[in-house]
Design a protein around this motif. Structure first.
Motif, PDB file in Angstrom:
ATOM      1  N   TRP A 132      42.139  50.017  44.909  1.00 45.28           N
ATOM      2  CA  TRP A 132      43.468  51.034  44.967  1.00 45.28           C
ATOM      3  C   TRP A 132      44.614  50.030  44.541  1.00 45.28           C
ATOM      4  O   TRP A 132      45.619  50.347  43.953  1.00 45.28           O
ATOM      5  N   GLU A 133      44.787  48.768  44.861  1.00 44.93           N
ATOM      6  CA  GLU A 133      46.016  47.948  44.505  1.00 44.93           C
ATOM      7  C   GLU A 133      45.903  47.828  43.090  1.00 44.93           C
ATOM      8  O   GLU A 133      46.990  47.583  42.525  1.00 44.93           O
ATOM      9  N   GLY A 134      44.623  47.600  42.486  1.00 46.92           N
ATOM     10  CA  GLY A 134      44.599  47.491  40.967  1.00 46.92           C
ATOM     11  C   GLY A 134      45.059  48.802  40.202  1.00 46.92           C
ATOM     12  O   GLY A 134      45.192  48.641  39.172  1.00 46.92           O
ATOM     13  N   ALA A 135      45.380  49.728  40.886  1.00 47.98           N
ATOM     14  CA  ALA A 135      45.395  51.135  40.293  1.00 47.98           C
ATOM     15  C   ALA A 135      46.773  51.887  40.724  1.00 47.98           C
ATOM     16  O   ALA A 135      47.165  52.862  40.585  1.00 47.98           O
ATOM     17  N   SER A 136      47.530  50.814  41.409  1.00 52.43           N
ATOM     18  CA  SER A 136      48.867  51.275  42.195  1.00 52.43           C
ATOM     19  C   SER A 136      50.300  50.612  41.483  1.00 52.43           C
ATOM     20  O   SER A 136      50.114  49.665  40.736  1.00 52.43           O
ATOM     21  N   ASP A 137      51.116  51.330  41.730  1.00 47.72           N
ATOM     22  CA  ASP A 137      52.411  50.688  41.194  1.00 47.72           C
ATOM     23  C   ASP A 137      53.210  50.042  42.508  1.00 47.72           C
ATOM     24  O   ASP A 137      52.566  50.043  43.655  1.00 47.72           O
ATOM     25  N   SER A 138      54.320  49.189  42.243  1.00 45.51           N
ATOM     26  CA  SER A 138      54.947  48.393  43.333  1.00 45.51           C
ATOM     27  C   SER A 138      55.240  49.335  44.586  1.00 45.51           C
ATOM     28  O   SER A 138      55.572  48.648  45.512  1.00 45.51           O
ATOM     29  N   ALA A 139      55.675  50.513  44.314  1.00 46.42           N
ATOM     30  CA  ALA A 139      55.815  51.390  45.633  1.00 46.42           C
ATOM     31  C   ALA A 139      54.726  52.021  46.340  1.00 46.42           C
ATOM     32  O   ALA A 139      54.852  52.479  47.247  1.00 46.42           O
ATOM     33  N   GLY A 140      53.341  51.761  45.725  1.00 51.40           N
ATOM     34  CA  GLY A 140      52.248  52.191  46.512  1.00 51.40           C
ATOM     35  C   GLY A 140      51.668  53.346  45.855  1.00 51.40           C
ATOM     36  O   GLY A 140      50.579  53.863  46.483  1.00 51.40           O
ATOM     37  N   ALA A 141      52.163  53.975  45.144  1.00 48.22           N
ATOM     38  CA  ALA A 141      51.558  55.157  44.410  1.00 48.22           C
ATOM     39  C   ALA A 141      50.637  54.900  43.676  1.00 48.22           C
ATOM     40  O   ALA A 141      50.430  53.864  42.985  1.00 48.22           O
ATOM     41  N   ILE A 142      49.354  55.623  43.830  1.00 45.43           N
ATOM     42  CA  ILE A 142      48.040  55.231  43.334  1.00 45.43           C
ATOM     43  C   ILE A 142      47.819  56.413  42.124  1.00 45.43           C
ATOM     44  O   ILE A 142      47.957  57.434  42.277  1.00 45.43           O
ATOM     45  N   TYR A 143      47.398  55.808  41.076  1.00 42.42           N
ATOM     46  CA  TYR A 143      47.063  56.557  39.787  1.00 42.42           C
ATOM     47  C   TYR A 143      45.809  56.683  39.338  1.00 42.42           C
ATOM     48  O   TYR A 143      45.448  57.349  38.310  1.00 42.42           O
ATOM     49  N   GLY A 144      44.873  56.288  40.061  1.00 43.81           N
ATOM     50  CA  GLY A 144      43.506  56.216  39.908  1.00 43.81           C
ATOM     51  C   GLY A 144      42.499  55.210  40.601  1.00 43.81           C
ATOM     52  O   GLY A 144      43.173  55.038  41.799  1.00 43.81           O
ATOM     53  N   VAL A 145      41.690  54.473  40.066  1.00 44.85           N
ATOM     54  CA  VAL A 145      40.745  53.594  40.923  1.00 44.85           C
ATOM     55  C   VAL A 145      40.471  52.476  40.088  1.00 44.85           C
ATOM     56  O   VAL A 145      39.956  52.792  38.781  1.00 44.85           O
ATOM     57  N   ALA A 146      40.467  51.310  40.360  1.00 50.06           N
ATOM     58  CA  ALA A 146      40.121  49.966  39.604  1.00 50.06           C
ATOM     59  C   ALA A 146      38.859  49.677  40.283  1.00 50.06           C
ATOM     60  O   ALA A 146      38.491  48.867  41.262  1.00 50.06           O
ATOM     61  N   LEU A 147      37.711  50.280  39.335  1.00 51.81           N
ATOM     62  CA  LEU A 147      36.440  49.826  39.921  1.00 51.81           C
ATOM     63  C   LEU A 147      35.887  48.559  39.600  1.00 51.81           C
ATOM     64  O   LEU A 147      34.863  48.339  40.056  1.00 51.81           O
ATOM     65  N   TYR A 148      36.608  47.918  38.506  1.00 50.99           N
ATOM     66  CA  TYR A 148      35.912  46.612  38.170  1.00 50.99           C
ATOM     67  C   TYR A 148      37.140  45.691  38.004  1.00 50.99           C
ATOM     68  O   TYR A 148      38.335  45.863  37.552  1.00 50.99           O
ATOM     69  N   ALA A 149      36.888  44.464  38.368  1.00 52.79           N
ATOM     70  CA  ALA A 149      37.881  43.223  38.526  1.00 52.79           C
ATOM     71  C   ALA A 149      37.398  42.046  38.224  1.00 52.79           C
ATOM     72  O   ALA A 149      36.015  41.920  38.904  1.00 52.79           O
ATOM     73  N   GLN A 150      38.055  41.054  37.862  1.00 59.04           N
ATOM     74  CA  GLN A 150      37.329  39.795  37.666  1.00 59.04           C
ATOM     75  C   GLN A 150      38.481  38.717  37.989  1.00 59.04           C
ATOM     76  O   GLN A 150      39.608  39.020  38.132  1.00 59.04           O
ATOM     77  N   SER A 151      37.926  37.499  38.342  1.00 58.49           N
ATOM     78  CA  SER A 151      38.830  36.546  38.573  1.00 58.49           C
ATOM     79  C   SER A 151      38.140  35.094  37.621  1.00 58.49           C
ATOM     80  O   SER A 151      37.237  35.318  36.890  1.00 58.49           O
ATOM     81  N   ILE A 152      39.045  34.454  37.403  1.00 59.46           N
ATOM     82  CA  ILE A 152      38.812  32.971  36.703  1.00 59.46           C
ATOM     83  C   ILE A 152      38.203  31.919  37.826  1.00 59.46           C
ATOM     84  O   ILE A 152      38.828  31.589  38.597  1.00 59.46           O
ATOM     85  N   TYR A 153      37.062  31.128  37.411  1.00 60.98           N
ATOM     86  CA  TYR A 153      36.600  30.118  38.400  1.00 60.98           C
ATOM     87  C   TYR A 153      36.540  28.991  37.287  1.00 60.98           C
ATOM     88  O   TYR A 153      36.055  29.008  36.270  1.00 60.98           O
ATOM     89  N   LEU A 154      36.670  27.849  38.395  1.00 60.49           N
ATOM     90  CA  LEU A 154      36.229  26.432  37.502  1.00 60.49           C
ATOM     91  C   LEU A 154      34.644  26.425  37.830  1.00 60.49           C
ATOM     92  O   LEU A 154      33.892  26.500  38.376  1.00 60.49           O
ATOM     93  N   THR A 155      34.225  26.549  36.147  1.00 59.27           N
ATOM     94  CA  THR A 155      32.800  26.646  36.033  1.00 59.27           C
ATOM     95  C   THR A 155      32.207  25.284  35.317  1.00 59.27           C
ATOM     96  O   THR A 155      32.953  24.485  34.478  1.00 59.27           O
ATOM     97  N   TYR A 156      31.286  24.701  35.878  1.00 58.39           N
ATOM     98  CA  TYR A 156      30.855  23.484  35.276  1.00 58.39           C
ATOM     99  C   TYR A 156      29.340  23.138  35.144  1.00 58.39           C
ATOM    100  O   TYR A 156      28.544  23.956  35.987  1.00 58.39           O
ATOM    101  N   ARG A 157      28.949  22.067  34.303  1.00 57.99           N
ATOM    102  CA  ARG A 157      27.762  21.791  34.147  1.00 57.99           C
ATOM    103  C   ARG A 157      27.328  20.757  35.165  1.00 57.99           C
ATOM    104  O   ARG A 157      27.721  19.501  34.833  1.00 57.99           O
ATOM    105  N   THR A 158      26.259  20.992  36.059  1.00 53.62           N
ATOM    106  CA  THR A 158      26.132  19.924  36.956  1.00 53.62           C
ATOM    107  C   THR A 158      25.209  18.842  36.459  1.00 53.62           C
ATOM    108  O   THR A 158      25.423  17.750  36.969  1.00 53.62           O
ATOM    109  N   ASP A 159      24.471  19.156  35.484  1.00 52.45           N
ATOM    110  CA  ASP A 159      23.746  18.200  34.948  1.00 52.45           C
ATOM    111  C   ASP A 159      24.431  17.229  34.256  1.00 52.45           C
ATOM    112  O   ASP A 159      24.166  16.075  34.271  1.00 52.45           O
ATOM    113  N   LEU A 160      25.464  17.524  33.579  1.00 51.51           N
ATOM    114  CA  LEU A 160      26.580  16.536  32.767  1.00 51.51           C
ATOM    115  C   LEU A 160      27.470  15.750  33.900  1.00 51.51           C
ATOM    116  O   LEU A 160      27.575  14.661  33.673  1.00 51.51           O
ATOM    117  N   LEU A 161      27.790  16.390  35.012  1.00 49.10           N
ATOM    118  CA  LEU A 161      28.602  15.696  35.914  1.00 49.10           C
ATOM    119  C   LEU A 161      27.649  14.535  36.652  1.00 49.10           C
ATOM    120  O   LEU A 161      27.931  13.570  37.081  1.00 49.10           O
TER     121      LEU A 161
END
Length: 424
Positions: A132-161
């Motif tokens: 709901w947050e991903g489909a809302s404005d700053s006043a809290g009005a909801i315009y639909g639904v955010a069914l998919y979301a992603q984040s960015i992670y630190l990703t590494y090759r443990t074999d090289l580390l």
């Protein structure tokens, strides 16, 4: 007489057939008197049954769909509204919700989301707050639904580390730099860190800024600060030390990912949806790659923020059948359909999927990423100038990678002025 009888019978039969056909045609027309058009941002977001179950449950609703790329959707949506050919539901970047709402392009759908909660309590309860947050404005009005979301992670090759004697987790930017430099010094084609250098939005760089304690005011990054200067210096040092490839200024996200998957880079900041491709080349169970939250600054007192960004389905002002739109949103929200997309592409905000056996088998890293993704904060954006703000940050990203000997303080001051100018 027989001929006469047959003729009359034939006439009566023809009339009966004509009436039946007319009735059938009218019934079919009546059964299809409701229509719904949906725009998906990627082919991968379309459910595998292509609305077959929805049509079975709602035979009176004629639903059509097509793909309009997320990169092009805003301009295409405006043109479609002007021509009277706009969709009822459109998939967009969450950063654009408020701007489109203020422009009268999308519809406040809060009351119909309340109806969805009443009529489909099980589906509603499965959706995380970010839906709901991903489909809302700053006043809290909801315009639909955010069914998919992603984040960015630190990703590494443990074999090289392991080759350079570094054991994760890394946690802080100084440890990341230490590892990247050590791997870069191994020689050969392998570099310590793979970066974007051009051609893509700064959705990789802004999450790191927030993780390092960076602040946003009304959706504008406050980069002319100690944290902003350290953030700029992090990228510059990766380039100066040779830990990142010298061709990075011309690399887009595809080249960045290819270097990591191909073993030519030990680390990258990347979204979980790309792990599907990484897993195909390097099965997660083999233990040769892993991930963690984005790093913080050494000695950081501000909390680590793991931000995310969503791709919500939003109801437009072209929609006249609100119930049909609500039914379509509920259908797309069901765990069976959300799971399909989550397995092959983007993580879903339907929490029921996280414990699904098929999902866990397809994504063996899912249980490890769950603690990181469970508390995502929506990436803050400017209410009306999000794209312009992103353009400035993209320009800065290109500069700090290409001109890695520039004074970080001077860059921070220069680009803060640009940010403030476009935001006002």
């Amino acid at each position: 007489m027989i001929t006469s009888f047959m003729t009359r019978a034939g006439v009566r039969s023809a009339i009966a057939v004509a009436i039946a056909c007319t009735t059938l045609a009218a019934g079919q027309a009546e059964a299809q008197d409701r229509s719904l058009k949906v725009w998906f941002g990627r082919q991968n977001f379309i459910p595998e049954d292509e609305f077959a179950k929805f049509r079975e449950e709602n035979p009176d609703i004629d639903v059509k769909f097509e793909v309009v790329r997320l990169e092009d959707v805003n301009s295409q949506l405006i043109l479609a509204l002007r021509s009277g050919n706009a969709p009822d539901i459109v998939q967009i970047h969450t950063r654009d919700v408020e701007q489109l709402a203020r422009g009268g392009v999308v519809k406040d759908f809060t009351h119909m989301i309340d109806e969805m909660k009443t009529r489909f309590p099980e589906t509603y309860a499965q959706l995380a707050p970010l839906a709901w947050e991903g489909a809302s404005d700053s006043a809290g009005a909801i315009y639909g639904v955010a069914l998919y979301a992603q984040s960015i992670y630190l990703t590494y090759r443990t074999d090289l580390l392991k080759q350079v004697g570094i054991t994760p987790p890394l946690k802080t930017t100084d440890r990341v730099l230490e590892a990247a430099k050590a791997i870069g010094e191994l020689g050969g084609e392998t570099r310590g860190f793979s970066l974007n250098g051009c051609c893509v939005s700064p959705t990789w760089e802004l999450p790191l800024f927030l993780s390092m304690g960076g602040q946003m005011e009304n959706g504008v990054p406050q980069i002319d600060s100690e944290i902003g200067r350290e953030w700029i210096s992090f990228y510059q040092e990766l380039m100066q030390s040779g830990a990142a490839h010298p061709d990075t200024p011309s690399w887009d996200s595809g080249q960045m990912r290819a270097a990591f998957i191909g073993g030519r880079a030990a680390m990258m900041n990347e979204g979980e949806h790309i792990y599907v491709e990484v897993h195909k080349q390097m099965p997660y169970e083999d233990g040769n790659w892993a991930f963690e939250a984005l790093p913080t600054r050494p000695g950081q007192t501000e909390p680590q923020v793991q931000s995310g960004f969503a791709f919500p389905f939003i109801v437009t002002t072209a929609n006249e059948d609100e119930e049909a739109a609500m039914l379509a949103l509920e259908y797309l929200s069901r765990p069976d359909y959300a799971k399909q997309v989550a397995i092959r592409y983007q993580p879903t905000t339907n929490m029921a999927v996280a414990s699904d056996a098929e999902y866990l088998a397809a994504k063996p890293w899912a249980e490890d990423v769950s603690p990181l993704s469970s508390n995502l904060v929506s990436l803050p954006t400017h209410p009306t100038k999000a794209i312009q703000v992103y353009d400035v940050i993209e320009e800065l990203r290109d500069r700090m990678v290409a001109d890695n000997k520039a004074d970080p303080a001077a860059l921070a001051t220069e680009f803060q002025k640009k940010l403030d100018a476009v935001a006002n």
